[in-house]
Each structure stands twice: as structure tokens, then as C-alpha cells.
Enzyme design. Structure first.
Site, PDB file in Angstrom:
ATOM      1  N   ASP A  97      -0.456  17.136  24.445  1.00  0.00           N
ATOM      2  CA  ASP A  97      -1.024  17.104  25.825  1.00  0.00           C
ATOM      3  C   ASP A  97      -1.003  18.690  26.454  1.00  0.00           C
ATOM      4  O   ASP A  97      -0.952  20.138  25.980  1.00  0.00           O
ATOM      5  CB  ASP A  97      -0.473  16.440  26.838  1.00  0.00           C
ATOM      6  CG  ASP A  97       0.916  17.176  27.933  1.00  0.00           C
ATOM      7  OD1 ASP A  97       1.330  18.125  26.016  1.00  0.00           O
ATOM      8  OD2 ASP A  97       1.796  16.301  28.161  1.00  0.00           O
ATOM      9  N   GLU A 138       2.772   5.637  29.527  1.00  0.00           N
ATOM     10  CA  GLU A 138       1.460   7.063  29.347  1.00  0.00           C
ATOM     11  C   GLU A 138      -0.179   6.773  29.939  1.00  0.00           C
ATOM     12  O   GLU A 138      -0.535   7.810  29.964  1.00  0.00           O
ATOM     13  CB  GLU A 138       1.627   6.538  28.237  1.00  0.00           C
ATOM     14  CG  GLU A 138       3.174   6.947  27.047  1.00  0.00           C
ATOM     15  CD  GLU A 138       2.918   8.127  27.283  1.00  0.00           C
ATOM     16  OE1 GLU A 138       2.207   9.797  27.577  1.00  0.00           O
ATOM     17  OE2 GLU A 138       4.482   8.894  27.214  1.00  0.00           O
ATOM     18  N   TYR A 159      -3.387  12.081  21.698  1.00  0.00           N
ATOM     19  CA  TYR A 159      -2.239  11.755  23.236  1.00  0.00           C
ATOM     20  C   TYR A 159      -1.837  10.477  22.741  1.00  0.00           C
ATOM     21  O   TYR A 159      -0.163  10.595  22.774  1.00  0.00           O
ATOM     22  CB  TYR A 159      -2.203  12.619  24.308  1.00  0.00           C
ATOM     23  CG  TYR A 159      -1.441  12.664  25.639  1.00  0.00           C
ATOM     24  CD1 TYR A 159       0.127  13.059  24.864  1.00  0.00           C
ATOM     25  CD2 TYR A 159      -1.036  11.448  26.156  1.00  0.00           C
ATOM     26  CE1 TYR A 159       1.134  12.987  25.774  1.00  0.00           C
ATOM     27  CE2 TYR A 159      -0.061  11.459  26.703  1.00  0.00           C
ATOM     28  CZ  TYR A 159       1.428  11.922  26.955  1.00  0.00           C
ATOM     29  OH  TYR A 159       2.416  12.090  26.907  1.00  0.00           O
ATOM     30  N   TRP A 167      10.904   5.464  32.114  1.00  0.00           N
ATOM     31  CA  TRP A 167      10.829   5.471  30.813  1.00  0.00           C
ATOM     32  C   TRP A 167      11.103   6.259  29.424  1.00  0.00           C
ATOM     33  O   TRP A 167      10.986   5.844  28.890  1.00  0.00           O
ATOM     34  CB  TRP A 167       8.580   6.034  30.565  1.00  0.00           C
ATOM     35  CG  TRP A 167       8.997   6.726  31.496  1.00  0.00           C
ATOM     36  CD1 TRP A 167       8.594   8.481  30.104  1.00  0.00           C
ATOM     37  CD2 TRP A 167       8.472   7.182  32.662  1.00  0.00           C
ATOM     38  NE1 TRP A 167       8.673   8.985  31.518  1.00  0.00           N
ATOM     39  CE2 TRP A 167       8.059   8.252  32.627  1.00  0.00           C
ATOM     40  CE3 TRP A 167       8.098   6.435  34.175  1.00  0.00           C
ATOM     41  CZ2 TRP A 167       7.353   9.008  33.856  1.00  0.00           C
ATOM     42  CZ3 TRP A 167       7.815   7.059  34.961  1.00  0.00           C
ATOM     43  CH2 TRP A 167       7.284   8.526  34.679  1.00  0.00           C
TER      44      TRP A 167
END
Length: 335
Positions: free
Chosen positions: A117, A16, A99, A3
Site C-alpha cells: 500500500d 480493508e 492489496y 479489526w
DNA sequence: AACGCGGGGGG
DNA sequence: CCCCCAGCGTT
């Protein structure tokens, strides 16, 4: 990490969601499987929820999978496949919180919004020696404010991924190797000797004990009975065997006398045995499940309520089930 | 503001 | 045994 090679919002969003409360090592195979099975948001939107849950099986927090599918359908059908392109709009998507909205907005659209996070909480609490609990309302606000203040303005995508990676590799939870840290001359908690006590986190919850007595029907040794978990609680929309939950350990007689079993067929036409006397203790973060499996051999179709369905044993692997039952199925049916 | 929600890995 | 993990939604 794959990613990191793309700014396709579909793939960033997918990665995510998978990585929420999940280690990279655990999430990576799922990311590869999902992008293989569903290369675009339309492919995911067109899938059945059951298929999505099946591919998600074993990753936990299954509301993520349900929300993922809901949001995929919304983006494919209502937004014609175009993702919202700002933090504010992304935040409205189901399953996307502060987030994740920040991560997608910064990585895909270069918006200067900080990710906060678990890694970032740790880095900021130590570097600035902040002892406000990170899971208190006050702490959440305070750390978000600090994160905004210190954020690099130039390359938000790089900055956000860098600070998380710094937390994961250098400013680790246990035994951070501060002697080689590039920030050690300005880290306030290192100077004050508070590194090991930061970040501060509020109390853990009490773990509850539950007793699960699963009924494994073997009809002509070819069919079994399953049902979908509905309503609130764990494993929503996943499948399981008919279940008798009890407050304490129960004996075989209790199960045999239970109405679910009594009403399903006459006692003379079935044979009930315990699979393993020893409890299988399945540990979730907030409850421990003391589980036993009761094998019910019969030649007659059991009479059960409409929520149950009889299926061929060789089809059982097509249904999404919790890991606890996946392990049992593997060892008992060997299919 | 507090709680419910999974499963795995490391010390 | 404990804690933590690229958190979010509900009550």
C-alpha cells in the site's frame, strides 16, 4: 483498532475496503457503524443498496460501497457465506485488488503474500533508495518484487500490519524522525540524503471546473424533488436535486428560462430565488464544483420527467446524498 | 498506460 | 495552496 482483534474474513474484508485510500481516523466510525448494522455478510447481502450507500455517505469513492454490496450478495448466496481462502481466489472478488487480497489472505489465512500500500511503497523506496515512480507500471512490478523478496516468512499477518504501521508512524510522508528510526543505520536513502524526495510519484491530473445549478423545489413548503444519479461519473447511484450543469457561471434568468424549469410549470405559479449568491465550491480530488442552489417556491406539482420523484421534505434524510448536498440539506431544511 | 473516482486532514 | 491517505475498475 477493532479489526486487529479478529480474523473473521468478513470483518477484515470490510475494514480493508473502508480503509482503501482512507485514513484510519476517517474510516473507523464507518467500520463500527457497518459491523453494528450488518454483523455478518448475510446481513449486508440482505440490505438494499440504497441502505448501504446511506451508511457509506460521506466516505467517498462510492463504487467501494456498491462493490461491497455486490460481493456480499455473491458470498452469501453463491458461496453460502464462506469467503475464498486464498490470495488468488480473493483477487477475483469485485472491489478486491492486489492489496486487499493480500491483506485478507495474510491476516485471515496466514498466507505469505505481501501487502503493498502507500505506506509500504514509502518504506521500501526509502530503505532501498528506489526512485522508480510508484504509480508507474514498472514501479508497481518492481516494488511488488522487492516486497516479496524481503517479506518475513513466519508471521505474515503480523509482518504485513507491522510494515504498514511502521510507514504510518515512523517512516511518515513528511518530517520522518530518522534520528530515532530503528533502521537508520541501514536505510539507503538516509545515507544518500534522498529521504525527502522519496517515494517518486508521477504527475497529478489537471483539476476541472464544473458549474452545478441545483433546483430546490418547495411544493407547498412540504415536498421537494430529487432524483438518482445514474450512468457514469461522480456519485453514481446517490441522490441529488434536479440539476442544470453549465460551462460557466449563469445568471438567475438563465435558470428561469431553462427548459427544465419552463416545462415544469408556468412562470406565474412559481417564485425562484438564489439561496446564496456566493458559490459553494466543493472540491473533489479531480474536479471543483462551483455550486449554487435555486429555491423554487410553488403550490403546484411540477411536471418533471420520470427520473424525478417528489418526496416529503421530512424524508429527505433517508436518501444517500453526496456531502455537498448533505451539508446544504442540514443548513437549509434544518431537519 | 492513463484516467476517473471523495472527502478530509496536515503542512 | 499542496500532498497524502491500509486502491480499484474501466478504457
Amino acid at each position: 483498532m477493532p479489526w486487529r482483534e479478529t480474523t473473521d474474513p468478513y470483518r477484515i474484508w470490510l475494514s480493508e475496503i473502508i480503509l482503501q485510500q482512507t485514513r484510519v481516523a476517517q474510516g473507523l466510525p464507518y467500520y463500527l457503524a457497518f459491523t453494528e448494522q450488518y454483523p455478518t455478510v448475510f446481513d449486508l447481502a440482505n440490505a438494499e443498496e440504497e441502505q448501504v450507500l446511506k451508511l457509506w455517505q460521506g466516505l467517498g469513492y462510492y463504487s467501494r460501497a456498491r462493490n461491497l454490496h455486490t460481493t456480499a450478495k455473491y458470498i452469501a448466496n453463491d458461496l453460502h457465506g464462506v469467503f475464498p481462502a486464498s490470495y488468488k481466489e480473493l483477487l477475483k472478488l469485485k472491489g478486491v485488488g492486489d492489496y486487499t487480497a493480500s491483506a485478507i489472505a495474510s491476516i485471515c489465512y496466514d498466507e505469505v503474500v505481501p501487502v503493498v500500500d502507500g505506506n509500504v511503497y514509502r518504506v521500501l523506496s526509502r530503505y532501498f533508495n528506489i526512485s522508480t515512480p510508484i504509480n508507474s507500471t514498472e514501479g508497481i512490478k518492481e516494488f511488488k518484487k522487492v516486497a516479496i523478496e524481503v517479506m518475513e516468512q513466519e508471521e505474515p499477518a503480523t509482518y504485513n500490519q507491522a510494515i504498514m504501521e511502521f510507514g504510518a508512524l515512523q517512516c511518515k510522508p513528511q518530517n520522518p524522525y530518522c534520528i530515532v528510526c530503528p533502521l537508520n543505520d541501514s536505510c539507503e536513502s538516509l545515507q544518500k540524503g534522498t529521504v525527502t524526495s522519496l517515494p517518486v510519484k508521477l504527475k497529478k491530473l489537471k483539476v476541472k471546473k464544473r458549474y452545478f445549478n441545483y433546483l430546490i423545489f418547495l411544493v407547498d413548503n412540504k415536498h421537494t424533488v430529487i432524483r438518482q444519479r445514474i450512468g457514469k461519473g461522480i456519485w453514481q447511484n446517490l441522490y441529488e436535486f434536479p440539476l442544470i450543469e453549465s460551462d460557466n457561471e449563469v445568471k438567475l434568468e438563465y435558470v428561469e428560462e431553462h427548459e427544465i424549469l419552463k416545462e415544469s410549470m408556468s412562470a406565474s405559479s412559481r417564485n425562484v430565488t438564489v439561496y446564496e449568491e456566493e458559490f459553494k465550491i466543493h472540491k473533489l480530488s479531480h474536479q471543483h464544483l462551483y455550486t449554487r442552489f435555486y429555491i423554487i417556491r410553488t403550490n403546484k406539482s411540477p411536471k418533471l420527467d420520470d427520473s424525478c420523484q417528489m418526496i416529503p421534505i421530512d424524508k429527505i434524510k433517508e436518501y444517500p446524498v453526496p456531502v455537498l448536498l448533505g451539508n446544504f440539506i442540514d443548513s437549509f431544511f434544518k431537519v
